[in-house]
Enzyme design. Structure first.
Site, short mmCIF file in Angstrom:
data_model
loop_
_atom_site.label_atom_id
_atom_site.label_comp_id
_atom_site.label_asym_id
_atom_site.label_seq_id
_atom_site.Cartn_x
_atom_site.Cartn_y
_atom_site.Cartn_z
N SER A 59 0.91 -1.15 0.12
CA SER A 59 0.04 0.03 0.05
C SER A 59 0.95 1.28 0.07
O SER A 59 2.01 1.18 0.54
CB SER A 59 -0.89 -0.09 1.33
OG SER A 59 -1.55 1.50 1.42
N TYR A 106 -1.82 0.02 10.53
CA TYR A 106 -1.98 -0.25 9.25
C TYR A 106 -0.43 0.09 8.50
O TYR A 106 0.05 -0.81 7.83
CB TYR A 106 -3.00 0.23 8.41
CG TYR A 106 -3.14 -0.18 7.08
CD1 TYR A 106 -3.85 -1.51 6.83
CD2 TYR A 106 -2.77 0.66 6.03
CE1 TYR A 106 -4.09 -1.64 5.61
CE2 TYR A 106 -3.13 0.38 4.70
CZ TYR A 106 -3.58 -0.87 4.38
OH TYR A 106 -3.95 -1.46 3.42
#
Length: 252
Positions: free
Chosen positions: A141, A154
């Site tokens: 990501s 995250y």
């Protein structure tokens, strides 16, 4: 047909970016095996592919459970032969507070977003080493390098995936196995569309910061993944491919 004679194993392949990867890999000639916890979506996609003359296998498995993951992987090998390419796509979001997050919540999150990247390698690497070749693509990501408030832990997990990608690339290079990461930005999955719809004007605000003036589509990520799985990228390893429309180049 970039992936003719390849057997690709995809985690989290029933929906979103994962489904786009499964579809594009099949379109490029690969035999595709994929797992997910969404049985209905997984079975539907597999049926669509098989009914169109492609070769696909779906099994229900939770990547956080190694025995389930191993069983599904072995079923795929029994059906289609050794896996030549792996895509680690399964993952969940986390918007936790570093003070109130519990040890169990931390462990459960990393069991899905980071640990399976190692576990799938553990399963696939023996055959790849024997064959002197293979490709592993880890879906990371933009948060692996750039993040913003409210995304703990995250960003930590995605940074860890990048680190693991680099080390696997270095360790497995002598076996002619390539390992790379792909880091999407804003991609219009069902999850993203739901988030955008939850607040009036959110889509316009999000698009206003995109250098290309729009968000990406899942198949735009998939095409980069299939390139990295193919023999058209034989000298690409240990890298992180940003598929973010240039967002990572933008200063706040």
């Amino acid at each position: 047909m970039k992936l003719a004679n390849k057997h690709i194993f995809v985690t989290g392949g029933a929906k979103g970016i994962g489904a786009a990867i499964v579809q594009d890999a099949a379109d490029e000639g690969a035999t595709v095996s994929f797992i997910d916890i969404d049985v209905a979506a997984g079975e539907k996609l597999a049926a669509q592919l098989n009914n169109s003359g492609k070769k696909a296998f779906f099994a229900k498995a939770n990547v956080a459970n190694f025995e389930e993951l191993k069983s599904a992987f072995n079923q795929a090998v029994s059906k289609f032969g050794d896996v030549t390419g792996v895509v680690n796509n399964a993952g969940v979001n986390s918007h936790a507070d570093p003070v109130t997050m519990t040890d169990k919540e931390w462990d459960d999150f990393f069991a899905v977003d980071m640990k399976p990247v190692w576990l799938t390698a553990k399963l696939a690497l023996p055959a790849m080493r024997k064959a002197k070749g293979g490709s592993i693509v880890n879906i990371c990501s933009i948060h692996g390098r750039l993040t913003y408030p409210g995304f703990f832990p995250y960003g930590a997990a995605k940074s860890a995936v990048l680190g693991l990608t680099r080390n696997l690339a270095l360790d497995e290079g002598k076996h002619e196995i390539r390992v790379n990461a792909v880091s999407p930005g804003y991609i219009l999955t069902d999850l993203t569309k739901g988030w955008l719809a939850a607040e009036s004007g959110r889509t316009e605000k999000a698009n206003s910061i995109q250098p290309l003036g729009r968000m990406g589509e899942p198949n735009e990520v998939a095409k980069v993944v299939t390139f990295l799985l193919s023999d058209k990228s034989t000298y690409v390893s240990g890298s992180d491919w940003a598929v973010d429309g240039g967002l990572g180049a933008r200063s706040a």
